[in-house]
Every structure is written in C-alpha cells, then in structure tokens.
Design a protein around this motif. Sequence first.
Motif, PDB file in Angstrom:
ATOM      1  N   THR A 173       0.848  -1.187   0.000  1.00  0.00           N
ATOM      2  CA  THR A 173       0.000   0.000   0.000  1.00  0.00           C
ATOM      3  C   THR A 173       0.884   1.237   0.000  1.00  0.00           C
ATOM      4  OG1 THR A 173      -1.709   1.201   1.216  1.00  0.00           O
ATOM      5  CG2 THR A 173      -0.141  -0.049   2.525  1.00  0.00           C
ATOM      6  N   SER A 174       0.326   2.340  -0.472  1.00  0.00           N
ATOM      7  CA  SER A 174       1.099   3.579  -0.567  1.00  0.00           C
ATOM      8  C   SER A 174       1.126   4.356   0.737  1.00  0.00           C
ATOM      9  CB  SER A 174       0.515   4.467  -1.676  1.00  0.00           C
ATOM     10  OG  SER A 174      -0.835   4.793  -1.386  1.00  0.00           O
ATOM     11  N   ILE A 175       0.416   3.878   1.751  1.00  0.00           N
ATOM     12  CA  ILE A 175       0.377   4.587   3.024  1.00  0.00           C
ATOM     13  C   ILE A 175       1.117   3.804   4.093  1.00  0.00           C
ATOM     14  CG2 ILE A 175      -1.801   5.700   2.440  1.00  0.00           C
ATOM     15  CD1 ILE A 175      -3.192   3.769   4.364  1.00  0.00           C
ATOM     16  N   ASP A 176       1.513   4.502   5.139  1.00  0.00           N
ATOM     17  CA  ASP A 176       2.234   3.900   6.264  1.00  0.00           C
ATOM     18  C   ASP A 176       1.532   4.315   7.559  1.00  0.00           C
ATOM     19  OD1 ASP A 176       4.104   2.666   7.867  1.00  0.00           O
ATOM     20  OD2 ASP A 176       5.548   4.312   7.735  1.00  0.00           O
ATOM     21  N   PRO A 177       0.408   3.678   7.881  1.00  0.00           N
ATOM     22  CA  PRO A 177      -0.402   4.112   9.028  1.00  0.00           C
ATOM     23  C   PRO A 177       0.314   3.913  10.354  1.00  0.00           C
ATOM     24  CG  PRO A 177      -1.641   2.644   7.568  1.00  0.00           C
ATOM     25  CD  PRO A 177      -0.202   2.550   7.186  1.00  0.00           C
ATOM     26  N   VAL A 178      -0.033   4.776  11.302  1.00  0.00           N
ATOM     27  CA  VAL A 178       0.531   4.688  12.646  1.00  0.00           C
ATOM     28  C   VAL A 178      -0.610   4.520  13.643  1.00  0.00           C
ATOM     29  CG1 VAL A 178       0.473   7.201  12.952  1.00  0.00           C
ATOM     30  CG2 VAL A 178       2.046   5.819  14.317  1.00  0.00           C
ATOM     31  N   ALA A 179      -0.359   3.748  14.690  1.00  0.00           N
ATOM     32  CA  ALA A 179      -1.352   3.582  15.751  1.00  0.00           C
ATOM     33  C   ALA A 179      -1.308   4.793  16.681  1.00  0.00           C
ATOM     34  CB  ALA A 179      -1.071   2.304  16.540  1.00  0.00           C
ATOM     35  N   ALA A 233      -6.009   9.184   2.101  1.00  0.00           N
ATOM     36  CA  ALA A 233      -4.732   8.540   2.409  1.00  0.00           C
ATOM     37  C   ALA A 233      -4.080   9.203   3.613  1.00  0.00           C
ATOM     38  CB  ALA A 233      -3.805   8.601   1.202  1.00  0.00           C
ATOM     39  N   ASP A 234      -4.138  10.535   3.663  1.00  0.00           N
ATOM     40  CA  ASP A 234      -3.536  11.235   4.796  1.00  0.00           C
ATOM     41  C   ASP A 234      -4.287  10.930   6.091  1.00  0.00           C
ATOM     42  OD1 ASP A 234      -1.378  13.253   5.426  1.00  0.00           O
ATOM     43  OD2 ASP A 234      -3.106  14.259   6.324  1.00  0.00           O
ATOM     44  N   VAL A 235      -5.625  10.838   5.998  1.00  0.00           N
ATOM     45  CA  VAL A 235      -6.427  10.499   7.185  1.00  0.00           C
ATOM     46  C   VAL A 235      -6.105   9.084   7.633  1.00  0.00           C
ATOM     47  CG1 VAL A 235      -8.767  10.113   8.036  1.00  0.00           C
ATOM     48  CG2 VAL A 235      -8.270  12.111   6.622  1.00  0.00           C
ATOM     49  N   ALA A 236      -5.985   8.165   6.680  1.00  0.00           N
ATOM     50  CA  ALA A 236      -5.693   6.772   7.029  1.00  0.00           C
ATOM     51  C   ALA A 236      -4.295   6.631   7.629  1.00  0.00           C
ATOM     52  CB  ALA A 236      -5.832   5.887   5.792  1.00  0.00           C
ATOM     53  N   GLU A 237      -3.333   7.361   7.091  1.00  0.00           N
ATOM     54  CA  GLU A 237      -1.967   7.266   7.612  1.00  0.00           C
ATOM     55  C   GLU A 237      -1.850   7.917   8.977  1.00  0.00           C
ATOM     56  OE1 GLU A 237       1.608   7.220   4.965  1.00  0.00           O
ATOM     57  OE2 GLU A 237       2.011   9.119   5.959  1.00  0.00           O
ATOM     58  N   ALA A 238      -2.486   9.086   9.136  1.00  0.00           N
ATOM     59  CA  ALA A 238      -2.565   9.789  10.421  1.00  0.00           C
ATOM     60  C   ALA A 238      -1.197  10.141  11.003  1.00  0.00           C
ATOM     61  CB  ALA A 238      -3.363   8.968  11.433  1.00  0.00           C
ATOM     62  N   THR A 297      -6.741  14.884  12.038  1.00  0.00           N
ATOM     63  CA  THR A 297      -6.637  13.493  12.478  1.00  0.00           C
ATOM     64  C   THR A 297      -6.351  13.332  13.968  1.00  0.00           C
ATOM     65  OG1 THR A 297      -4.300  13.411  11.822  1.00  0.00           O
ATOM     66  CG2 THR A 297      -5.928  12.709  10.193  1.00  0.00           C
ATOM     67  N   ARG A 298      -6.377  14.416  14.716  1.00  0.00           N
ATOM     68  CA  ARG A 298      -6.230  14.305  16.167  1.00  0.00           C
ATOM     69  C   ARG A 298      -7.416  14.929  16.912  1.00  0.00           C
ATOM     70  NH1 ARG A 298      -3.150  11.181  14.579  1.00  0.00           N
ATOM     71  NH2 ARG A 298      -1.073  10.657  15.335  1.00  0.00           N
ATOM     72  N   MET A 340     -10.610   2.557  15.155  1.00  0.00           N
ATOM     73  CA  MET A 340      -9.678   2.411  14.040  1.00  0.00           C
ATOM     74  C   MET A 340      -8.362   3.143  14.290  1.00  0.00           C
ATOM     75  SD  MET A 340     -12.182   2.613  10.698  1.00  0.00           S
ATOM     76  CE  MET A 340     -10.869   2.160   9.569  1.00  0.00           C
ATOM     77  N   ALA A 341      -8.375   4.138  15.183  1.00  0.00           N
ATOM     78  CA  ALA A 341      -7.142   4.866  15.487  1.00  0.00           C
ATOM     79  C   ALA A 341      -6.051   3.928  15.987  1.00  0.00           C
ATOM     80  CB  ALA A 341      -7.424   5.955  16.523  1.00  0.00           C
ATOM     81  N   GLY A 342      -6.449   2.932  16.760  1.00  0.00           N
ATOM     82  CA  GLY A 342      -5.476   1.999  17.323  1.00  0.00           C
ATOM     83  C   GLY A 342      -5.190   0.800  16.445  1.00  0.00           C
ATOM     84  N   LEU A 343      -5.796   0.754  15.247  1.00  0.00           N
ATOM     85  CA  LEU A 343      -5.632  -0.396  14.355  1.00  0.00           C
ATOM     86  C   LEU A 343      -5.142   0.067  12.978  1.00  0.00           C
ATOM     87  CD1 LEU A 343      -8.985  -2.235  15.249  1.00  0.00           C
ATOM     88  CD2 LEU A 343      -6.691  -2.738  16.136  1.00  0.00           C
ATOM     89  N   PRO A 344      -3.859   0.379  12.865  1.00  0.00           N
ATOM     90  CA  PRO A 344      -3.344   0.874  11.575  1.00  0.00           C
ATOM     91  C   PRO A 344      -3.535  -0.113  10.435  1.00  0.00           C
ATOM     92  CG  PRO A 344      -1.543   0.354  13.089  1.00  0.00           C
ATOM     93  CD  PRO A 344      -2.798   0.325  13.892  1.00  0.00           C
ATOM     94  N   TRP A 345      -3.480  -1.423  10.731  1.00  0.00           N
ATOM     95  CA  TRP A 345      -3.662  -2.418   9.674  1.00  0.00           C
ATOM     96  C   TRP A 345      -5.079  -2.356   9.094  1.00  0.00           C
ATOM     97  CZ3 TRP A 345      -7.578  -5.912  10.169  1.00  0.00           C
ATOM     98  CH2 TRP A 345      -8.089  -6.126  11.457  1.00  0.00           C
ATOM     99  N   LEU A 346      -6.054  -2.020   9.946  1.00  0.00           N
ATOM    100  CA  LEU A 346      -7.435  -1.934   9.481  1.00  0.00           C
ATOM    101  C   LEU A 346      -7.621  -0.697   8.597  1.00  0.00           C
ATOM    102  CD1 LEU A 346     -10.294  -3.018   9.477  1.00  0.00           C
ATOM    103  CD2 LEU A 346     -10.714  -1.796  11.634  1.00  0.00           C
ATOM    104  N   ARG A 347      -6.983   0.408   8.971  1.00  0.00           N
ATOM    105  CA  ARG A 347      -7.071   1.608   8.140  1.00  0.00           C
ATOM    106  C   ARG A 347      -6.406   1.363   6.783  1.00  0.00           C
ATOM    107  NH1 ARG A 347      -4.972   4.056  12.694  1.00  0.00           N
ATOM    108  NH2 ARG A 347      -3.336   5.133  11.534  1.00  0.00           N
ATOM    109  N   ALA A 348      -5.292   0.619   6.786  1.00  0.00           N
ATOM    110  CA  ALA A 348      -4.636   0.271   5.523  1.00  0.00           C
ATOM    111  C   ALA A 348      -5.536  -0.618   4.680  1.00  0.00           C
ATOM    112  CB  ALA A 348      -3.305  -0.418   5.802  1.00  0.00           C
ATOM    113  N   LEU A 349      -6.229  -1.531   5.327  1.00  0.00           N
ATOM    114  CA  LEU A 349      -7.139  -2.431   4.621  1.00  0.00           C
ATOM    115  C   LEU A 349      -8.270  -1.653   3.957  1.00  0.00           C
ATOM    116  CD1 LEU A 349      -8.063  -5.341   3.992  1.00  0.00           C
ATOM    117  CD2 LEU A 349      -9.277  -5.335   6.172  1.00  0.00           C
TER     118      LEU A 349
END
Length: 389
Positions: free
Chosen positions: A24-30, A187-192, A236-237, A291-300
């Motif tokens: 994926t093109s994003i790198d989400p953070v928990a 994408a920016d919201v998902a990466e956070a 996003t905060r 979803m904030a605590g689940l970066p893999w779910l936001r990437a999904l």
Amino acid sequence: MQKYHWLAIASLAVAVGIFLALPTSIDPVAFSLTDEGPPKFTGPLAVNDHLSKSRKLFKDEIQGPEAFATADGYVYTGLLDGRVIRFDKSDLTTLETMMACSQGDCGRPLGLYFHPQDKSKLYVADAKKGILSIDLDTRRVQILVNAHQPGNGIAPLVFVNDLLVLSNGSIFFTDTSKKFGVEDVDADVAEARPNGRLFHFSPSDGSLHTALEGLHGANGVCVGPNEEFLLVAELTRARVTRYYLKGPKAGTVDTFAQNLPGLPDNITPSSRGGYWVGFGALRDNGVLDMMAGLPWLRALVYKVQSPVKNDTYLDIWLTPSLQSKLMASIKALVQKHGMIVELDASGQIVRSLHDPNGVVVTSTSSVLDLGDTLFIGSYSAPYIALCPV
C-alpha cells in the motif's frame, strides 16, 4: 459437511491474509484520540434538529462550497470545479464567477480571506496551485506562492488548505500534508502521521518561512483577538492547536481544544466572540476511535477504497461492483449525522447545531456567521446550507 465448512473458513483466512500482505502507498501509525473515548452528546452537545431546518442554496448549480469570505455585501466561495464565485447575500439567487477555470489548468480553491483593511483583493488558498490573489475589479489572478516552486529552499507544497491575512499584510496558511494531495485526503487520514505544516508568507518581500511542522492533518486556521495567536485545526487528532504570535509565549504552541466530537475541518469566528468548527466525520459511534489503534485496518480500508493507487494487481480482481459493495458496507459505519460546534474564547464547547439524520447537512467544512444567519459549507455537497439562528 463440517469439513467443507472449515475449508471455507481457512480459504477465507488465507485470502484475507494475502489481501493484508499486499503493498500500500500509506504507512499508518497507531494512536489514541483520547483515553476517555468520544465526548457524550449531552449538555452543549445535546442532539437537536437545528441544521435539518436549513435551506439549500444554489442546489445542483454548484458543488463543494468549501469555505467563505464576505465583503461589501457579497459572499465568496470556492468550488470543486476550480471556480471562485460570489453572490449578493441580500439576493441569494444569482451567482457570479470571479475566478474561472481553464481546461487543464483547474485548481481546487479552499480557504478564502480578505485583508482586514483592503477589500479590493481576495486571497485564495488553492490546494493545487498555492496562494493566489484575485483583483475584484479586473479579476486578474496572481500567484503569490507557487505550490510547485515555493522558494526559500522549501519543498513543494502538496495540499494547501486554508489561510488568513494579518493587519500588516502577512499571510499564514496551512499545508495539510507534505505527502498526499487533495485528491488523496483519505490517504492522509488513514496514515494519520504528522505530515502537516503551517507557513508564514510576507508579500512585501516575498519571503516564505515554516512556522510549524509536525501537524496532524493541518486544516483550518483562524486568528485570535488582537492577533495574539492563531488557531489551527488538526483533522486526524480531533483537536485545535494554538500558535502564539505575540507576548512572552510568541513562537510557542499549546492545545486550545481537544477531544472534539469529530474530525475538525475549518475554524471560523462566531458572532458571539468564539469560534465555529465544522466536521468531516463524527466520532459518536466509536468507529473512528477504534480504528485509530488499528493501523492495519485503516490500511485495509484504504486498499479497498483506492485499489489502483495501492497495487496494480489488486484492481484486477476487485471489480468496480465488488468495490462499490465493500465501500457501501464501510460507509454504513460512518453516520450521516451533521454537526457544527461553537467554542468560546477559552476553547470550551458552548453550543452545537445538529442534523441527526443528515437530511440537509451531513459533513460540514466551514461556517460563515452573519449574526442571524449561518452559511454552512461542505467539501462535496451540491449546495450551500443556509441556517437561521
């Protein structure tokens, strides 16, 4: 039969595993928006139907009236098609184009602002082009800060969002993300991640400086009394950050409002001395906090939402029909509840206006408060909501 049942489950698990492993093109953070969870809709946040009584202005004549500015009896707004328009606030029937969109050269005007002492020029934060000015007499458009070549050794601006002009003519503006453009806001919201910035531009000498870095979805910006500080909405905060311009705290930041009931878009003055905040999405059902605590779910979710942007193989089997069905299921988790809140001078919520079923107002971007009337914008709605107060 039980054998085939477990085989189906195992196959599904393998498919999900493969799907998660795709790039994926994003790198989400928990992260966590707050320890206590979303604020309850009680007290000043108690649900009402005030916004549902709003009138739809210019329905289907416009799309995406993101923000507003007003001067000399006119209201100005920028649209999704790249135009800046105005209308007489005492007429509300006729639209006039102030900045046209040439084919192949269309930007996305977002924030609008007038110089406090000069209403002859309208300043525009264009997500794609940078900071512009429009001479209202000649309708000549000038690029003051070129997003692609901002100068002073600063990397290109990717997502210019909102701006304000101080009494000395200097301009502060936000760049929501240094990684994702306006078309990739999801994408920016998902990466956070802290991809946002606040800039200071001086038209007198053309200098541009970074005022703040590390902002999370830097969105709306508003000036405080006597130009003592600026307020920046961090999408996003779910908070508003204060940046001091004067006094012993000049150059420092603190939190002005936190644990807001949604993801804040623009912040604008209220006629009672406070500030209105619009929200792209609300937090009341807890989905966004979970979803904030689940970066893999936001990437999904992002992979489902934008398969072509993420992986050249994924879009082969994720057909438009299947993608539509999956996205409909995901969007069903996000309520259509529309809301704006008013903060007082200390950042406390003192009033909220709702459209609980999204009859007229769903997501809100900005509020123009004229005392007895509110003009409410949206990033994508095909009208402006006019709400009496």
